[in-house]
Design an enzyme around this catalytic site. Structure first.
Site, mmCIF file in Angstrom:
data_model
loop_
_atom_site.group_PDB
_atom_site.id
_atom_site.type_symbol
_atom_site.label_atom_id
_atom_site.label_comp_id
_atom_site.label_asym_id
_atom_site.label_seq_id
_atom_site.Cartn_x
_atom_site.Cartn_y
_atom_site.Cartn_z
ATOM 1 N N ARG A 108 -6.218 10.135 4.789
ATOM 2 C CA ARG A 108 -7.259 10.249 3.762
ATOM 3 C C ARG A 108 -8.362 11.181 4.273
ATOM 4 O O ARG A 108 -8.662 11.207 5.470
ATOM 5 C CB ARG A 108 -7.865 8.878 3.451
ATOM 6 C CG ARG A 108 -7.024 8.001 2.555
ATOM 7 C CD ARG A 108 -7.757 6.721 2.196
ATOM 8 N NE ARG A 108 -7.975 5.867 3.347
ATOM 9 C CZ ARG A 108 -9.141 5.721 3.975
ATOM 10 N NH1 ARG A 108 -10.202 6.383 3.556
ATOM 11 N NH2 ARG A 108 -9.249 4.924 5.001
ATOM 12 N N TYR A 257 -0.373 13.363 1.017
ATOM 13 C CA TYR A 257 -0.425 12.129 1.814
ATOM 14 C C TYR A 257 -0.779 10.928 0.939
ATOM 15 O O TYR A 257 -1.563 11.030 -0.009
ATOM 16 C CB TYR A 257 -1.438 12.276 2.954
ATOM 17 C CG TYR A 257 -1.754 10.944 3.596
ATOM 18 C CD1 TYR A 257 -0.859 10.357 4.487
ATOM 19 C CD2 TYR A 257 -2.897 10.234 3.249
ATOM 20 C CE1 TYR A 257 -1.113 9.116 5.029
ATOM 21 C CE2 TYR A 257 -3.153 8.981 3.789
ATOM 22 C CZ TYR A 257 -2.261 8.430 4.685
ATOM 23 O OH TYR A 257 -2.510 7.188 5.201
ATOM 24 N N GLY A 259 -2.788 8.032 0.755
ATOM 25 C CA GLY A 259 -4.080 7.616 0.229
ATOM 26 C C GLY A 259 -4.725 8.626 -0.689
ATOM 27 O O GLY A 259 -5.594 8.295 -1.491
ATOM 28 N N LYS A 266 -5.990 3.251 -3.100
ATOM 29 C CA LYS A 266 -7.446 3.159 -2.886
ATOM 30 C C LYS A 266 -8.228 3.722 -4.076
ATOM 31 O O LYS A 266 -9.269 3.177 -4.456
ATOM 32 C CB LYS A 266 -7.847 3.900 -1.612
ATOM 33 C CG LYS A 266 -7.080 3.502 -0.363
ATOM 34 C CD LYS A 266 -7.228 2.043 -0.006
ATOM 35 C CE LYS A 266 -6.646 1.777 1.385
ATOM 36 N NZ LYS A 266 -6.615 0.359 1.742
ATOM 37 N N HIS A 286 -11.091 -4.961 -0.807
ATOM 38 C CA HIS A 286 -10.190 -4.542 0.261
ATOM 39 C C HIS A 286 -9.859 -5.768 1.101
ATOM 40 O O HIS A 286 -10.358 -5.933 2.212
ATOM 41 C CB HIS A 286 -10.897 -3.458 1.079
ATOM 42 C CG HIS A 286 -10.026 -2.748 2.049
ATOM 43 N ND1 HIS A 286 -10.512 -2.136 3.182
ATOM 44 C CD2 HIS A 286 -8.689 -2.524 2.071
ATOM 45 C CE1 HIS A 286 -9.531 -1.586 3.847
ATOM 46 N NE2 HIS A 286 -8.412 -1.804 3.207
ATOM 47 N N SER A 308 -10.290 -1.558 9.660
ATOM 48 C CA SER A 308 -9.030 -1.174 10.301
ATOM 49 C C SER A 308 -9.033 -1.620 11.763
ATOM 50 O O SER A 308 -10.081 -1.760 12.386
ATOM 51 C CB SER A 308 -8.826 0.339 10.226
ATOM 52 O OG SER A 308 -9.877 1.007 10.886
ATOM 53 N N CYS A 310 -8.328 -4.495 12.967
ATOM 54 C CA CYS A 310 -8.859 -5.844 13.180
ATOM 55 C C CYS A 310 -7.860 -6.934 12.807
ATOM 56 O O CYS A 310 -8.231 -8.087 12.615
ATOM 57 C CB CYS A 310 -10.151 -6.026 12.402
ATOM 58 S SG CYS A 310 -11.524 -5.032 13.016
ATOM 59 N N LYS A 312 -5.627 -7.240 10.070
ATOM 60 C CA LYS A 312 -5.497 -7.709 8.696
ATOM 61 C C LYS A 312 -4.035 -7.989 8.325
ATOM 62 O O LYS A 312 -3.697 -9.067 7.827
ATOM 63 C CB LYS A 312 -6.100 -6.671 7.733
ATOM 64 C CG LYS A 312 -6.460 -7.272 6.386
ATOM 65 C CD LYS A 312 -7.396 -6.387 5.596
ATOM 66 C CE LYS A 312 -6.663 -5.233 4.994
ATOM 67 N NZ LYS A 312 -7.351 -4.562 3.899
ATOM 68 N N THR A 313 -3.167 -7.012 8.578
ATOM 69 C CA THR A 313 -1.754 -7.205 8.242
ATOM 70 C C THR A 313 -1.142 -8.293 9.106
ATOM 71 O O THR A 313 -0.315 -9.088 8.637
ATOM 72 C CB THR A 313 -0.974 -5.885 8.401
ATOM 73 O OG1 THR A 313 -1.546 -4.909 7.525
ATOM 74 C CG2 THR A 313 0.484 -6.062 8.044
ATOM 75 N N ASP A 333 -3.568 -6.062 1.613
ATOM 76 C CA ASP A 333 -4.556 -4.977 1.588
ATOM 77 C C ASP A 333 -5.595 -5.086 0.482
ATOM 78 O O ASP A 333 -6.755 -4.773 0.715
ATOM 79 C CB ASP A 333 -3.832 -3.627 1.463
ATOM 80 C CG ASP A 333 -4.731 -2.452 1.789
ATOM 81 O OD1 ASP A 333 -5.478 -2.522 2.792
ATOM 82 O OD2 ASP A 333 -4.690 -1.459 1.057
ATOM 83 N N ASN A 426 -1.600 7.655 12.353
ATOM 84 C CA ASN A 426 -1.718 7.168 10.984
ATOM 85 C C ASN A 426 -0.370 7.185 10.258
ATOM 86 O O ASN A 426 -0.308 7.201 9.041
ATOM 87 C CB ASN A 426 -2.731 8.016 10.198
ATOM 88 C CG ASN A 426 -3.154 7.333 8.903
ATOM 89 O OD1 ASN A 426 -3.430 6.145 8.873
ATOM 90 N ND2 ASN A 426 -3.187 8.092 7.815
ATOM 91 N N SER A 427 0.716 7.183 11.022
ATOM 92 C CA SER A 427 2.039 7.141 10.396
ATOM 93 C C SER A 427 2.237 5.822 9.667
ATOM 94 O O SER A 427 1.635 4.801 10.017
ATOM 95 C CB SER A 427 3.126 7.347 11.446
ATOM 96 O OG SER A 427 3.026 6.394 12.483
ATOM 97 N N ARG A 428 3.099 5.831 8.660
ATOM 98 C CA ARG A 428 3.152 4.703 7.720
ATOM 99 C C ARG A 428 4.580 4.263 7.413
ATOM 100 O O ARG A 428 5.537 5.021 7.526
ATOM 101 C CB ARG A 428 2.496 5.119 6.393
ATOM 102 C CG ARG A 428 1.024 5.502 6.521
ATOM 103 C CD ARG A 428 0.140 4.291 6.506
ATOM 104 N NE ARG A 428 -1.268 4.627 6.741
ATOM 105 C CZ ARG A 428 -2.270 3.836 6.393
ATOM 106 N NH1 ARG A 428 -2.030 2.681 5.793
ATOM 107 N NH2 ARG A 428 -3.520 4.176 6.662
ATOM 108 N N ASN A 559 -4.317 -18.040 15.783
ATOM 109 C CA ASN A 559 -5.385 -18.034 14.790
ATOM 110 C C ASN A 559 -5.197 -19.131 13.741
ATOM 111 O O ASN A 559 -6.121 -19.439 12.983
ATOM 112 C CB ASN A 559 -5.471 -16.663 14.105
ATOM 113 C CG ASN A 559 -5.924 -15.567 15.058
ATOM 114 O OD1 ASN A 559 -6.533 -15.841 16.097
ATOM 115 N ND2 ASN A 559 -5.617 -14.321 14.732
#
Length: 647
Positions: A108, A257, A259, A266, A286, A308, A310, A312-313, A333, A426-428, A559
């Site tokens: 992005r 790309y 995003g 987004k 988000h 990011s 942290c 999340k996923t 997300d 940043n590969s996805r 957690n």
């Protein structure tokens, strides 16, 4: 007899003649004379047709393809992309593909992303004089139009214009919204098929001339006409991503790309979505959505916003370590949340897939994600292996040492020897959510799932306890507004920095952040009027370190122990103690946990740290929200300072 259309053919002006009138056959299924090679114009509403007429006239494609979303169409598009060299098959897995982008088009581009409103203060807060605003970029309407005129005319010549009807959220859900994305990228079409509900069923839903979000996208044509990498056309020098909330309009040029090009993500789900949410009285956030079932079979849903890096996923797909607990994923997300008629906040995941960062994902860190991605997935900018698979940083223990690796740039790469990353940072992976082994049975529930708690968090190596509960709704909104997280500075020599990322939404606000805070504050009264109440709000920090730089908390599946305490607090169990910053656990279930946990340090609240934290937050507000900070948030900060000073 075929229908005819009158066309003016201008002659050279030096002839001194008037244009000559001629007649040509009019294609039965065409827009402005451009043939529709798939789909029927008759299936389109008047509003959709008007949008396409404008788009075809502007972009001038050679043909138009109305996407139906079917398997046959998908297979054809994938074969087309393979023939172009855009993707390659990954025979080690089922229907998986690898795309390599132009190295100039990998992420992005926040600096080129704008919100267009009549007045600047509608889009972004007014910062303090001499301070650069960091809460979005504004563009004036005249500049917005000029940016489009400078880029889009004729940008699709020689290409197919794909018309992608899509739904954000289950098609029949009253919480869902619809869009039409026009694009010249088959990669975008294939990715949107994964990330949204897309195709003929959406067109049927829009047949009554309903409103939709207009999404115009082109990978672009460089001003010099030279495509640097034919397999991945883009125009990085002139890339721009524009949003016009008043028109429900998104315009994106120059990037293929995700995003920047998957405009349902987004751009729609957060930037335009948040403006619609403000108008209609709900929240577009988000946030992940997680279902937690306790040993007694009682299930509750939690939404969580983290910046990011942290976890999340990892939290959305967590394997619990406490016996008897079960975790199920609704989304990793984005959450759209609205109160029902009884004042219960309900959430849907508006997406249909996961568009996850690959590096760092592994069987050790997130086994459920890894089980999700090895079927029907489009990988972008990861490394390839000689046995037909993929590789990225984090998978070192999962690859046969004899396998040869080709990096994301197409160059040979050797573990332990190569100095550059195998996969782009940043590969996805783009994978259907339905394939997740712990997908929640209610993830597509039209009514949404009931949210009992909202979590905010960040990567804070010192001073911030593992978990604490907000004292009130307004205190919780303050916690969201003051979210800060450690990140790596763009200039490497600066090392780690603590950056502000309010609500984990800093790049995604569709309107003035001060007004966004007022909207959040209004939710408490909205719930009360409906006879309900707002969820409890918590702050978590899995990343606190001791004096030696070691993590105080093991994280990942452990957690669950934090979530157990949160569930107890949702039920108002008296299992907390008051502190100046909020309520922390009076005790945490550490039964069966290997190793020793320093609870005292994990939950300590150092006075000097928090005095500085208060000052830093105040400076942030003064700089970024000089004229827009709600009085309620200023009051929460003032009261926090008073409590810390009395420690």
């Amino acid at each position: 007899m075929p229908q005819v259309i009158e066309v003016y053919t201008p002659l050279p002006t030096n002839f001194g003649c008037t244009p000559k009138l001629r007649t040509v056959p009019k294609p039965v299924n065409a827009i402005r004379g451009v043939p529709v090679v798939n789909g029927e114009l008759g299936q389109l509403s008047a509003k959709i047709r008007a949008f396409l007429e404008d788009s075809v006239g502007l972009c001038q494609p050679d043909r138009v393809h109305i996407v139906d979303g079917g398997d046959k169409e998908s297979a054809t598009l994938l074969a087309t992309l393979q023939a172009q060299g855009t993707i390659q098959p990954l025979p080690k897995y089922e229907n998986c593909w690898l795309a390599r982008t132009n190295p100039a088009d990998v992420a992005r581009v926040e600096s080129k992303t704008f919100i267009c409103t009549e007045r600047r203060e509608q889009a972004i807060p007014t910062p303090k004089d001499g301070v650069k605003g960091t809460l979005g970029n504004w563009i004036a309407p005249a500049e917005y139009e000029a940016a489009i005129r400078a880029r889009f005319p004729g940008c699709m010549k020689g290409r197919t214009m794909y018309v992608v009807p899509f739904s954000m959220g289950p098609i029949a859900s009253p919480l869902s919204k619809f869009g039409i994305e026009v694009t010249d990228s088959a990669y975008v079409v294939c990715s949107m098929r994964v990330m949204t509900r897309m195709g003929r069923e959406v067109l049927e839903k829009l047949a009554d001339n309903s409103d939709f979000i207009k999404c115009l996208h082109s990978v672009g044509t460089p001003a010099n006409g030279k495509i640097a990498m034919p397999s991945w056309p883009c125009d990085p020098e002139r890339t721009i991503i524009l949003h016009k909330p008043a028109n429900n309009e998104i315009v994106s040029y120059g990037s293929g790309y995700g995003g920047n090009s998957l405009l349902g993500k987004k751009c729609f789900a957060l930037r335009i979505g948040s403006t619609i949410a403000q108008r209609e009285g709900w929240l577009a956030e988000h946030m992940l959505i997680l279902g937690v079932t306790d040993p007694n079979g009682v299930k509750k849903y939690i939404a969580a916003a983290f910046p990011s890096a942290c976890g999340k996923t990892n939290l959305a797909m967590m394997n619990p370590t406490l016996p008897g607990y079960k975790m199920e994923c609704v989304g990793d997300d984005i959450a759209w949340m609205k109160f029902d008629s009884k004042g219960q906040l309900r959430a849907i995941n508006p997406e249909n897939g996961f568009f996850g960062v690959a590096p760092g994902t592994s069987t050790e860190t997130n086994p459920n994600a890894m089980q999700t991605v090895y079927k029907n997935t489009i990988f972008t900018n990861v490394a390839a292996t000689s046995d037909g698979g993929v590789f990225w940083e984090g998978m070192e223990k999962e690859i046969d040492p004899s396998v040869e690796i080709t990096d994301w740039l197409g160059q040979p790469w050797k573990m332990g020897e190569s100095k550059t990353p195998a996969a782009h940072p940043n590969s996805r992976f783009c994978s259907p959510a339905s394939q997740c082994p712990i997908i929640d049975p209610a993830w597509e529930d039209n009514a949404g799932v009931p949210i009992s708690a909202i979590l905010f968090g960040g990567r804070r190596p010192e001073g911030v306890p593992l978990v604490y509960e907000a004292n009130s709704w307004s205190h919780g909104v303050f916690l969201g507004s003051a979210m800060r997280s450690e990140t790596t500075a763009a200039a490497e020599h600066k090392g780690k920095m603590i950056m502000n990322d309010p609500f984990a939404m800093r790049p995604f606000f569709g309107y003035n952040f001060g007004d966004y805070l007022k909207h959040w504050l209004s939710m408490e009264e909205r719930a009360a009027k409906l006879g309900g109440h707002v969820p409890k709000i918590f702050h978590v920090n899995w990343f606190r370190k001791d004096a030696n730089g070691k993590f105080l908390w093991p994280g990942f599946g452990e957690n669950t122990r934090v979530l157990e305490w949160i569930l107890h607090r949702i039920d108002d169990h008296e299992c907390y103690r008051e502190t100046p910053i909020g309520r922390v656990p009076s005790s945490l279930n550490l039964t069966g946990l290997s190793g020793t946990i320093n609870e005292k340090e994990l939950f300590s609240i150092p006075k000097q740290f928090w005095l500085k934290e208060v000052d830093d937050i105040k400076q942030y507000y003064d700089n970024q929200l000089a004229q827009d900070l709600p009085a309620e948030i200023a009051k929460e900060l003032h009261e926090l300072k008073g409590r810390v000073e009395q420690m």
